[in-house]
Write a protein that holds these residues in place. Structure first.
Motif, PDB file in Angstrom:
ATOM      1  N   ARG A   1     -36.074 -53.965 -25.165  1.00  0.00           N
ATOM      2  CA  ARG A   1     -35.006 -54.041 -24.640  1.00  0.00           C
ATOM      3  C   ARG A   1     -35.426 -55.392 -23.435  1.00  0.00           C
TER       4      ARG A   1
ATOM      5  N   LYS B   1     -23.648 -56.538 -29.884  1.00  0.00           N
ATOM      6  CA  LYS B   1     -24.112 -54.661 -29.978  1.00  0.00           C
ATOM      7  C   LYS B   1     -23.211 -53.695 -30.584  1.00  0.00           C
TER       8      LYS B   1
ATOM      9  N   THR C   1     -23.524 -48.945 -31.618  1.00  0.00           N
ATOM     10  CA  THR C   1     -24.386 -47.908 -31.598  1.00  0.00           C
ATOM     11  C   THR C   1     -24.414 -47.110 -32.883  1.00  0.00           C
TER      12      THR C   1
ATOM     13  N   LEU D   1     -28.194 -44.123 -30.623  1.00  0.00           N
ATOM     14  CA  LEU D   1     -29.081 -45.462 -30.698  1.00  0.00           C
ATOM     15  C   LEU D   1     -28.599 -46.796 -30.650  1.00  0.00           C
ATOM     16  N   ASP D   2     -28.920 -47.537 -29.616  1.00  0.00           N
ATOM     17  CA  ASP D   2     -28.539 -48.902 -29.345  1.00  0.00           C
ATOM     18  C   ASP D   2     -28.832 -49.738 -30.482  1.00  0.00           C
TER      19      ASP D   2
ATOM     20  N   ASP E   1     -28.997 -53.762 -31.422  1.00  0.00           N
ATOM     21  CA  ASP E   1     -28.707 -54.944 -30.712  1.00  0.00           C
ATOM     22  C   ASP E   1     -29.044 -56.172 -31.693  1.00  0.00           C
TER      23      ASP E   1
ATOM     24  N   TYR F   1     -36.120 -44.930 -30.499  1.00  0.00           N
ATOM     25  CA  TYR F   1     -34.894 -44.724 -29.764  1.00  0.00           C
ATOM     26  C   TYR F   1     -34.831 -45.341 -28.213  1.00  0.00           C
TER      27      TYR F   1
ATOM     28  N   ASP G   1     -36.518 -47.809 -27.546  1.00  0.00           N
ATOM     29  CA  ASP G   1     -36.624 -49.310 -27.303  1.00  0.00           C
ATOM     30  C   ASP G   1     -35.414 -50.085 -28.095  1.00  0.00           C
ATOM     31  N   SER G   2     -34.617 -49.235 -28.825  1.00  0.00           N
ATOM     32  CA  SER G   2     -33.483 -49.850 -29.629  1.00  0.00           C
ATOM     33  C   SER G   2     -33.862 -50.221 -30.934  1.00  0.00           C
ATOM     34  N   TYR G   3     -32.793 -50.363 -31.757  1.00  0.00           N
ATOM     35  CA  TYR G   3     -32.972 -50.981 -33.253  1.00  0.00           C
ATOM     36  C   TYR G   3     -32.492 -52.469 -33.051  1.00  0.00           C
ATOM     37  N   LYS G   4     -33.059 -53.455 -33.431  1.00  0.00           N
ATOM     38  CA  LYS G   4     -32.639 -54.798 -33.194  1.00  0.00           C
ATOM     39  C   LYS G   4     -33.144 -55.717 -34.451  1.00  0.00           C
TER      40      LYS G   4
ATOM     41  N   SER H   1     -38.927 -52.978 -33.442  1.00  0.00           N
ATOM     42  CA  SER H   1     -37.496 -53.119 -32.725  1.00  0.00           C
ATOM     43  C   SER H   1     -37.320 -54.618 -32.377  1.00  0.00           C
TER      44      SER H   1
END
Length: 542
Positions: free
Chosen positions: A201, A238, A240, A248-249, A251, A286, A288-291, A304
């Motif tokens: 993030r 972005k 979700t 889960l964010d 990005d 989760y 650290d988010s999915y990017k 991530s």
């Protein structure tokens, strides 16, 4: 189509870091890079706190890395090994313990001490570095930095280093089995008109003189080769995903002119996540988010921070690796590289020789995704198609302790082995339970192939040791020789390891072939129909 799939699979195996050298002679340097030597085995990395500043015009980088670690066994007067590959230079080395001497020799920094260390003590080593790193000639087919320009002529920079190692640019403990338990903080310093995108993030964005500093944080363990800065003319959007662990964010960072295409193509992310959470369990990061991040090369599984360069089209650069047409229904890079978040990033092989754990499971994730996204028939067709790329040149497992990968067959042959194991288990609920169990019980860990093999055998209550030996450690493909007269089927195995235990279901009957001829009566006298989902050869004999 078959010729096409062979060619594309070979290209794919190269694109994801497979550089098997059949007759390579290994050196002391290979052992130092690939083994948990006396210079590495007494300390455990806890965190990397690093900065990186690329210079596009000079094709150079500079920065520093503060390595926090804990002593894991008592030791007196040790020497620490920090990896930093030539031509990068260590400009300064500082530590929170007395340093008797440090020097850079080849691809290593040696830090000598005249001190006794006790288990449980915590210290840091801070390395300031600079230089002109190795430039990738054709990333990610080879390792190195990429200094290129986007379609509008703006600088675009990144690095690919899975095979060659993160130490190609970053001073680090560059061995797969020691991930920083408490994650990474990475500051990327860029010109003001560019954006720096890292793992995890974004925690701060600040002006530093005539530059910008983008600081990213990863809270989970992460393998060094996944720590990747991206610098370019990025824009962000972005979304979700309502997953098994909650929200889960999602990005997305793409080059500005790709925004509309990305918003359309990346709609495949949610079905992908839904399928993989079904088969493998919750997305592992989760926190650290999915990017997904636009990349100046085809793709890589950076944790991530998944690198995407598939030109916003389905298949593999618009082609189908399986040669069946099924793979044109989805974006190969989104599916394959994201599958690695479970197998490679959540569960990482301790040694590159066991890289099939990454690639076999992840190529099989394409089959499992197809089954959820489309249907089981399409998935089986796809699974059959990817076998066309198997070369059976050398075994899948490489040589241990020297950073050596096995055959590129670890992709299609590894997946085909798993598909065969699934047929033997003959219970998809149990098979799914095993896949989810692997990701739960080895959560955020590094593993050996033996651990994975033993786990599957234990949980399935089937001894798969001979099956693993057959497919991972030899180039032999089991051949079922058979003849049929009416209701009588005569059969045996050839080209197998000793005492191979690979039962087959034929016309509702389970047979257990061995190397001696056996006979069984079928329910009907019609020609036997073999299940093509087993990765074995069938040979009719008189």
């Amino acid at each position: 189509m078959k010729k096409l799939s062979y060619t594309l699979l070979f290209a794919a195996s190269l694109s994801f870091g497979q550089f098997f050298e059949k007759d390579k002679v290994f050196t002391k340097q290979d052992t130092l890079k690939g083994s948990n030597t006396q210079f590495r085995n007494f300390w455990d990395v806890k965190k990397y706190d690093l900065s990186v500043e690329p210079d596009f015009a000079q094709k150079s980088i500079k920065g520093n890395n503060k390595i926090s670690f804990e002593i894991i066994k008592d030791v007196t007067n040790p020497t620490f090994q920090i990896d930093l590959q030539q031509p990068m230079k260590a400009d300064k080395v500082e530590a929170t313990f007395p340093v008797a001497e440090y020097k850079q020799d080849g691809d290593f920094i040696w830090i000598k001490t005249n001190k006794s260390f006790k288990k449980g003590e915590k210290y840091t080593i801070d390395v300031t570095y600079s230089g002109n790193p190795t430039i990738a000639k054709r990333a990610p087919w080879d390792g190195g930095w990429v200094f290129t320009k986007d379609e509008n002529g703006n600088p675009w920079m990144s690095v690919a280093d899975e095979g060659i190692g993160a130490s190609i640019w970053l001073p680090t403990k560059d061995i797969w089995d020691d991930e920083p338990d408490n994650g990474v903080v990475m500051k990327i310093i860029t010109p003001k008109d560019l954006v720096g995108v890292g793992n995890g993030r974004l925690i701060s964005k600040k002006t530093e003189g005539d530059k910008m500093a983008y600081t990213w944080e990863v809270k989970n363990p992460i393998n060094a080769y996944s720590i990747i800065p991206n610098i370019g003319k990025y824009v962000n959007f972005k979304d979700t995903f309502n997953g098994e662990k909650g929200k889960l964010d999602l990005d997305y960072w793409v080059i500005d002119y790709n925004l509309d295409k990305a918003k359309k193509q990346f709609q495949q992310v949610k079905p992908m996540l839904s399928a993989f959470e079904y088969w493998f369990g919750p997305y592992p990061f989760y926190e650290d988010s999915y990017k997904l991040v636009d990349s100046p090369y085809l793709g890589m599984e950076h944790q991530s921070n998944v690198a995407y360069g598939n030109a916003y089209q389905n298949g593999y650069l618009g082609q189908d690796l399986s040669g069946t047409g099924v793979g044109l229904n989805w974006d190969y890079i989104i599916v394959h590289e994201s599958g690695h978040e479970w197998f490679a990033n959540n569960i990482t092989a301790k040694d590159q020789a066991d890289m099939w754990v990454h690639e076999g499971f992840t190529m099989y994730s394409e089959v499992l995704f197809t089954e959820k996204y489309m249907d089981k028939k399409s998935a089986d067709i796809y699974a059959g198609g990817i076998r066309n790329g198997i070369q059976n040149d050398v075994p899948i497992i490489g040589k241990y302790g020297v950073r050596n990968e096995g055959s590129g067959d670890m992709y299609p042959k590894g997946a085909s082995m798993l598909h065969t194991i699934r047929q033997i288990i003959n219970n998809d609920a149990k098979f799914r339970e095993i896949l989810r169990g692997i990701n739960k019980d080895f959560y955020h860990q590094t593993v050996t192939t033996e651990q994975i093999e033993n786990y599957i055998s234990k949980k399935s209550r089937i001894d798969f040791s001979s099956v693993f030996n057959q497919y991972l450690r030899t180039t032999k493909i089991p051949t079922l020789e058979y003849s049929q007269k009416g209701e009588e089927l005569k059969f045996r195995y050839t080209n197998v390891v000793k005492n191979l235990k690979l039962p087959i279901i034929i016309d509702g009957i389970t047979i257990n072939p061995i190397e001696q001829w056996q006979t069984v009566k079928l329910k009907k006298g019609t020609p036997v129909q073999f299940n093509e989902n087993y990765y074995i050869d069938y040979k009719k004999v008189q």
